[in-house]
Design a protein around this motif. Structure first.
Motif, short mmCIF file in Angstrom:
data_model
loop_
_atom_site.label_atom_id
_atom_site.label_comp_id
_atom_site.label_asym_id
_atom_site.label_seq_id
_atom_site.Cartn_x
_atom_site.Cartn_y
_atom_site.Cartn_z
N ARG A 74 0.83 -1.21 0.00
CA ARG A 74 0.00 0.00 0.00
C ARG A 74 0.87 1.26 0.00
N THR A 75 1.91 1.25 0.82
CA THR A 75 2.83 2.38 0.87
C THR A 75 3.52 2.58 -0.47
N LYS A 76 3.99 1.50 -1.08
CA LYS A 76 4.66 1.60 -2.38
C LYS A 76 3.70 2.09 -3.46
N PHE A 77 2.46 1.65 -3.39
CA PHE A 77 1.47 2.09 -4.37
C PHE A 77 1.31 3.61 -4.33
N TYR A 78 1.05 4.15 -3.14
CA TYR A 78 0.83 5.60 -3.05
C TYR A 78 2.10 6.40 -3.29
N ASP A 79 3.23 5.85 -2.89
CA ASP A 79 4.49 6.54 -3.16
C ASP A 79 4.73 6.59 -4.67
N SER A 80 4.49 5.48 -5.35
CA SER A 80 4.68 5.43 -6.80
C SER A 80 3.65 6.28 -7.54
N LEU A 81 2.43 6.30 -7.03
CA LEU A 81 1.36 6.99 -7.72
C LEU A 81 1.41 8.50 -7.52
N VAL A 82 1.50 8.94 -6.25
CA VAL A 82 1.41 10.38 -5.97
C VAL A 82 2.60 10.93 -5.19
N GLY A 83 3.58 10.09 -4.90
CA GLY A 83 4.76 10.55 -4.18
C GLY A 83 4.47 10.97 -2.75
N MET A 84 3.46 10.36 -2.15
CA MET A 84 3.09 10.71 -0.78
C MET A 84 3.24 9.50 0.14
N SER A 85 3.65 9.77 1.37
CA SER A 85 3.70 8.69 2.36
C SER A 85 2.29 8.27 2.71
N LEU A 86 2.16 7.10 3.28
CA LEU A 86 0.85 6.61 3.69
C LEU A 86 0.24 7.52 4.76
N ALA A 87 1.06 8.08 5.63
CA ALA A 87 0.57 9.00 6.66
C ALA A 87 -0.04 10.24 6.00
N ARG A 88 0.61 10.76 4.96
CA ARG A 88 0.06 11.93 4.26
C ARG A 88 -1.22 11.60 3.51
N VAL A 89 -1.27 10.40 2.92
CA VAL A 89 -2.48 9.97 2.22
C VAL A 89 -3.63 9.85 3.22
N ASN A 90 -3.36 9.25 4.38
CA ASN A 90 -4.39 9.11 5.41
C ASN A 90 -4.87 10.48 5.91
#
Length: 145
Positions: A74-90
């Motif tokens: 999940r972390t790699k997905f959001y990092d690859s997609l939008v360059g954001m950490s999971l904490a920032r996405v949350n």
């Protein structure tokens, strides 16, 4: 011998970067095999997963799916997609949910559950490892393209 030791050191030092690349490049986005969408652009995927749009290009409602129990993927997905950490996405989703503008992606516990959900839900979209793709789903986005 010195060259071999140097090579081993370089591999060990670069191992994390290689792992990161391997994980993100193995991820693909899939939809139900009968979904009319055949390909999505990166910006369309971002819009779907970040709540800007809630529909596929043909106007049918989209149901984005996150993996719940694998935080590495999940972390790699959001990092690859939008360059954001999971904490920032949350944090982003906390604000968006509060405003009532959109809802975060639904969650399924693992890739097996994701595949079952996508098989049963014609307008679902989910990220999985490319090696997990079955005949019940169709790839609409690859991270390494």
């Amino acid at each position: 011998m010195l060259q071999l030791t140097l090579l081993k050191t370089m591999i060990l030092m670069g191992g994390l970067s290689f792992t990161t690349l391997a994980i993100s490049s193995e991820l693909v986005l899939v939809v139900h095999k009968d979904n009319p969408t055949s390909m999505l652009s990166r910006s369309q995927v971002i819009d779907l997963y970040m709540g800007k749009y809630v529909a596929f290009p043909d106007g049918s409602k989209a149901v984005p799916v996150d993996i719940e129990n694998d935080l590495v993927i999940r972390t790699k997905f959001y990092d690859s997609l939008v360059g954001m950490s999971l904490a920032r996405v949350n944090a982003y989703w906390s604000k968006v949910k509060f405003s009532g503008r959109a809802r975060p992606p639904t969650q399924q516990k693992d890739e097996k559950a994701i595949l079952a959900f996508v098989k049963q839900t014609e307008n679902a979209i989910a990220y999985i490892h490319e090696s997990s793709v079955t005949d019940d789903v169709k790839v609409v986005y690859r991270f390494y393209e």
